[in-house]
Structure formats: C-alpha cells, structure tokens
Design an enzyme around this catalytic site. Sequence first.
Site, PDB file in Angstrom:
ATOM      1  N   GLU A 167       0.807  -1.235   0.000  1.00  0.00           N
ATOM      2  CA  GLU A 167       0.000   0.000   0.000  1.00  0.00           C
ATOM      3  C   GLU A 167       0.837   1.282   0.000  1.00  0.00           C
ATOM      4  OE1 GLU A 167      -2.817  -0.364   3.231  1.00  0.00           O
ATOM      5  OE2 GLU A 167      -3.464  -2.330   2.554  1.00  0.00           O
ATOM      6  N   ASN A 210       1.925  -5.334  -3.028  1.00  0.00           N
ATOM      7  CA  ASN A 210       0.534  -5.642  -2.705  1.00  0.00           C
ATOM      8  C   ASN A 210      -0.244  -4.347  -2.452  1.00  0.00           C
ATOM      9  OD1 ASN A 210      -1.504  -7.659  -1.890  1.00  0.00           O
ATOM     10  ND2 ASN A 210      -1.239  -6.863   0.189  1.00  0.00           N
ATOM     11  N   HIS A 246     -10.745  -6.114  -1.853  1.00  0.00           N
ATOM     12  CA  HIS A 246     -11.761  -5.899  -0.812  1.00  0.00           C
ATOM     13  C   HIS A 246     -12.941  -5.199  -1.500  1.00  0.00           C
ATOM     14  CE1 HIS A 246      -9.160  -7.019   2.502  1.00  0.00           C
ATOM     15  NE2 HIS A 246      -8.215  -6.211   2.062  1.00  0.00           N
ATOM     16  N   GLU A 275      -6.318 -10.671  -0.651  1.00  0.00           N
ATOM     17  CA  GLU A 275      -7.103 -10.392   0.573  1.00  0.00           C
ATOM     18  C   GLU A 275      -8.589 -10.360   0.255  1.00  0.00           C
ATOM     19  OE1 GLU A 275      -5.633  -6.905   2.637  1.00  0.00           O
ATOM     20  OE2 GLU A 275      -3.538  -7.431   2.219  1.00  0.00           O
ATOM     21  N   ASP A 277     -12.335 -10.307  -0.021  1.00  0.00           N
ATOM     22  CA  ASP A 277     -13.591 -10.389   0.724  1.00  0.00           C
ATOM     23  C   ASP A 277     -14.592  -9.486   0.017  1.00  0.00           C
ATOM     24  OD1 ASP A 277     -12.701  -7.885   1.667  1.00  0.00           O
ATOM     25  OD2 ASP A 277     -12.578  -8.510   3.752  1.00  0.00           O
TER      26      ASP A 277
HETATM   27  O1  G2I Z   1      -7.621  -3.506   6.588  1.00  0.00           O
HETATM   28  C1  G2I Z   1      -7.726  -4.714   5.896  1.00  0.00           C
HETATM   29  C2  G2I Z   1      -6.404  -5.132   5.305  1.00  0.00           C
HETATM   30  C3  G2I Z   1      -5.960  -4.153   4.239  1.00  0.00           C
HETATM   31  N1  G2I Z   1      -4.747  -4.601   3.593  1.00  0.00           N
HETATM   32  C4  G2I Z   1      -3.643  -4.918   4.475  1.00  0.00           C
HETATM   33  C5  G2I Z   1      -4.067  -5.857   5.581  1.00  0.00           C
HETATM   34  O2  G2I Z   1      -3.006  -6.079   6.480  1.00  0.00           O
HETATM   35  C6  G2I Z   1      -5.271  -5.305   6.320  1.00  0.00           C
HETATM   36  O3  G2I Z   1      -5.572  -6.235   7.367  1.00  0.00           O
HETATM   37  C7  G2I Z   1      -6.139  -5.697   8.525  1.00  0.00           C
HETATM   38  C8  G2I Z   1      -6.430  -6.824   9.482  1.00  0.00           C
HETATM   39  O4  G2I Z   1      -7.394  -7.654   8.916  1.00  0.00           O
HETATM   40  C9  G2I Z   1      -6.991  -6.247  10.785  1.00  0.00           C
HETATM   41  O5  G2I Z   1      -7.115  -7.282  11.765  1.00  0.00           O
HETATM   42  O6  G2I Z   1      -5.237  -4.791   9.089  1.00  0.00           O
HETATM   43  C10 G2I Z   1      -5.810  -4.137  10.210  1.00  0.00           C
HETATM   44  C11 G2I Z   1      -4.885  -3.055  10.702  1.00  0.00           C
HETATM   45  O7  G2I Z   1      -4.548  -2.169   9.688  1.00  0.00           O
HETATM   46  C12 G2I Z   1      -6.073  -5.163  11.303  1.00  0.00           C
HETATM   47  O8  G2I Z   1      -6.718  -4.547  12.389  1.00  0.00           O
HETATM   48  C13 G2I Z   1      -6.024  -4.539  13.590  1.00  0.00           C
HETATM   49  C14 G2I Z   1      -6.732  -3.582  14.526  1.00  0.00           C
HETATM   50  O9  G2I Z   1      -6.725  -2.285  13.924  1.00  0.00           O
HETATM   51  C15 G2I Z   1      -6.011  -3.546  15.827  1.00  0.00           C
HETATM   52  O10 G2I Z   1      -6.719  -2.737  16.726  1.00  0.00           O
HETATM   53  C16 G2I Z   1      -5.858  -4.961  16.390  1.00  0.00           C
HETATM   54  O11 G2I Z   1      -5.053  -4.933  17.549  1.00  0.00           O
HETATM   55  O12 G2I Z   1      -5.981  -5.825  14.169  1.00  0.00           O
HETATM   56  C17 G2I Z   1      -5.201  -5.848  15.336  1.00  0.00           C
HETATM   57  C18 G2I Z   1      -5.054  -7.303  15.806  1.00  0.00           C
HETATM   58  O13 G2I Z   1      -6.302  -7.890  16.024  1.00  0.00           O
END
Ligand code: G2I
Length: 454
Positions: A167, A210, A246, A275, A277
Amino acid sequence: MFSASARPQLRIRARRALVLTTAGVLGAAGVLSLAGTANAASTLGASAAAKGRYFGAAVAANHLGEAQYASTLDTEFNSVTPENEMKWDAVEPTRNSFNYGSADQIVSHAQGKGMKVRGHTLVWHSQLPGWVGGLAAADLRSAMNNHITQVMTHYKGKIYAWDVVNEAFQDGSSGARLSSPFQDKLGNGFIEEAFRTARAADSGAKLCYNDYNTDGQNAKSNAVYNMVKDFKQRGVPIDCVGFQSHFNSNSPVPGDYQANLQRFADLGVYVQITELDIEGSGSAQATSYGKVVNACLAVSRCTGITVWGIPDKYSWRSSGTPLLFDDNYNKKPAYDAVLSALGGTSGGGGGGGATCAATYTRTSTWNGGFNGQVTVKAGSSAISSWTVPVTVTSPQKVSATWNGSPTWDSSGNVMTMKPNGNASLAAGASTTFGFTVTTNGNTNAPTVGGCTAS
Ligand code: G2I
C-alpha cells in the site's frame, strides 16, 4: 468417494503418468497426482490445486485453538497468510528485538498440514511501531533493511511469497505515492531498495508488491503498473503483484478485473488475489465471488487466491459478512459459487450436480435452553433428498426436534437430520427444520455441518 464423472479423468491421468514415466520413482508421482485429483472434487484447496493454483485464507494465531476454525482451515485451504502476526509492530516492536511467537505458530501449523505460507508484510506505513517513524533518513534506511533481512532470514525456505511492500500509493486520481516515513525520508527509491534487500535475504521466495483499489484500471493501478514495468525493465527483483480485492457495493468487482490482472501478468510477473472479501449475502455475493475466481482462472499467471478470513465473525469488517463461511462455519452460497467456479462439487462428488446449503439461526433463547432452526436450500439443481449433521457440546442435549427425522451417533452429541416425508426441493428452493437444545450450563451454538444432497 469418487463421483462417476471423476473416475474416467482419474484413469486418463494415471495412464498418462505411466506413459510419461518409466522409472518407479516417477511412477509413484503419478499415484500422488491421482490422489490429488480425487480430493479436487470437494474442497476449495484441492479444487484450486487441480487447476494449478492455491486457495488460501488469512489466519489469526489466536483462533487456531478453536476446533472448528482449525478444522475448517485444514479441510478447505492449502495456503495461509498471517493476518497481523508478521507485521512490523508484531515482530519488531522495539528496535532489533524480534518476536516471532504468534507468526511461528501459524507457520508451523501450516507446515504441518502441507499448506503454503504468504508472508504479510515487510514494509508498510500501518501497524508500524512508533520508533520507526522517529528515525532520521540514514537510520531509517538501515532499520528497514535490517527488518527485511532479519524477518526473511528467520523464515527462509518457509514462505512461498512475501508482500515486500504494501500500500505505497495514494487512492484517487493523482497516481502519487502515499506519505509514509519511508516515502517521506527515503524518497521513491525505498521500494526498489526493499525489493533488492528482500531478494538477497531469501532468493527462494517470490517477492510481491501488494495494494488495494488497484483491482481495475485506474490512476492508482496505472501508477503501480508503471512501477512494475520500470522494475522489470531495469532488473529490479519483483516476481508478483497482489491485488487485495476488498469489495462491497461502493467498490464492486470491476468490469475490467480480468483485463487488469492480465495486463500486469503480461509484464512478466505473477498475479495473486491476496485479501479477497466481498460484503453482502446470498446470490449477489456468490455471483461476485464467482467472477473473481473465474478471472483468476482465466489468467494463466494468476497463481492463487487468498480470502481475508474464514468465518464472517472474525473478519476485519464482520458486519458486512464478507467471507465464505458464516459465524457457525456453515458454507455460504458464496462458498458454493467459489467451489463450483474452481471445478469442484460439494458433498464429496456424489449426486451429479445435486447440492444444498444449510444455514443456522437461533430463533429463541431462555434460561436453560434455546431453539435453533436450520434452513436447507437446494443449489442450482433440484434435489430429491438431503442430510445435515448438527453437533452440540456436552453437557448440552437436544430435547426436541421438528420438521425432520433425526438419527444419533453413539455420543448423543451428533444428530444427523433427514427430511420427513417428501424430501424433494426444486432448484434454489428451501425448507427448514428445528430443534431445542437444553444447555445444562453450556450455551454454545451448535455446529451445523455441510448439507449433503442427493
Ligand atoms: O484492513 C484490511 C487489510 C488491508 N490490507 C492490508 C491488511 O493487512 C489489512 O488487514 C487488517 C487486518 O485484517 C486487521 O485485523 O489490518 C488491520 C490493521 O490495519 C487489522 O486490524 C487490527 C486492529 O486495527 C487492531 O486494533 C488490532 O489490535 O488488528 C489488530 C489485531 O487484532
């Protein structure tokens, strides 16, 4: 186990293996490919494998202890991406102090099951610990290269593809780079430097760029395209581009999705759906999922698809129910669409196109019990009968049932429900059955297994 239609294909493959091979060792390889073809009928991973691709899921280490999560992962998927566990804040929260515990857990689980692992992600502005942003340019450069080298060396030989940079471009019409400590202090060259460092650390891993909102042709994807083209021309090591995909109603699967994947593939890189969904439900969601799978299958350099989670409840945007399994791990219509696009058939290949899906809802709750209802829906062909297993957790007991004929396993926890009377359902038609669970102190939802149609 083998459907009538799968069997001739197995024989042809086996014969080809015999013709092509004379040595016993290679003959054994022919037997292995035969086993793979047999499984291809009924799971996402095996069906994708039969098309020369993987089908993966983003996985969170803290869910691996949940039996249904692990069994769904192990049954359906043959690739994993740690959802958060390999990000900079997780593995190097303080400078030069590396913490691989949760990521290792996922990698060893995957390796134990023969799954590929996608590494996600080495250089990203988000989930970046504060200390990185505070460094001056020279120090930041060495911290970035050290991070890439340490993490890739730790996992050397275990990662199929790394999202080296994630990104780095802006949304919208500018096609410009996104502001980040790396961009702002190191300039445009940071991406190239990251890829060169990555190649030196693990030459066996595929190195990917990515991003999201790059799924169709637009200013952002054009900017990424131009970067990849330039890298290929100048010999900067890049092997693949990840398209996050997404989607929702504001950002649907673009009409030129396949064409966009193809133009990147034509630059000589692999493309992957990294990714996936799609928010929504029912047949609209299923149709969109089908489009994505078909697009990947139509592009020979599209090597695999990863969905961003397993059940809806653990999605980063769970309220949009964007995944293939509902909160109780029932396969959704989107699952059926993906499996069928991959050339698989549900129910272990029996029934010549007869499929059904079972979805569970709790219809009422009181102190000491609840009622559950399962909707059985025929797939795209009429079915003449169906069965659905429902498992409760001891000391729960099923104390009543309606609209079905149950049989029980010896534990008394697994009820297999069959229809009462006329069991026929037209294509797309549905029926329901219900049951009462006496909780005896355990209020867990029952597990409703896959519907088998005949
Ligand atoms: O946002 C969706 C995805 C976009 N592309 C890059 C991916 O890495 C991203 O994944 C998401 C995860 O699915 C989330 O789970 O990235 C988020 C953060 O940018 C993740 O969220 C984080 C929460 O913001 C935190 O508060 C939490 O501690 O997940 C962490 C672990 O559960």
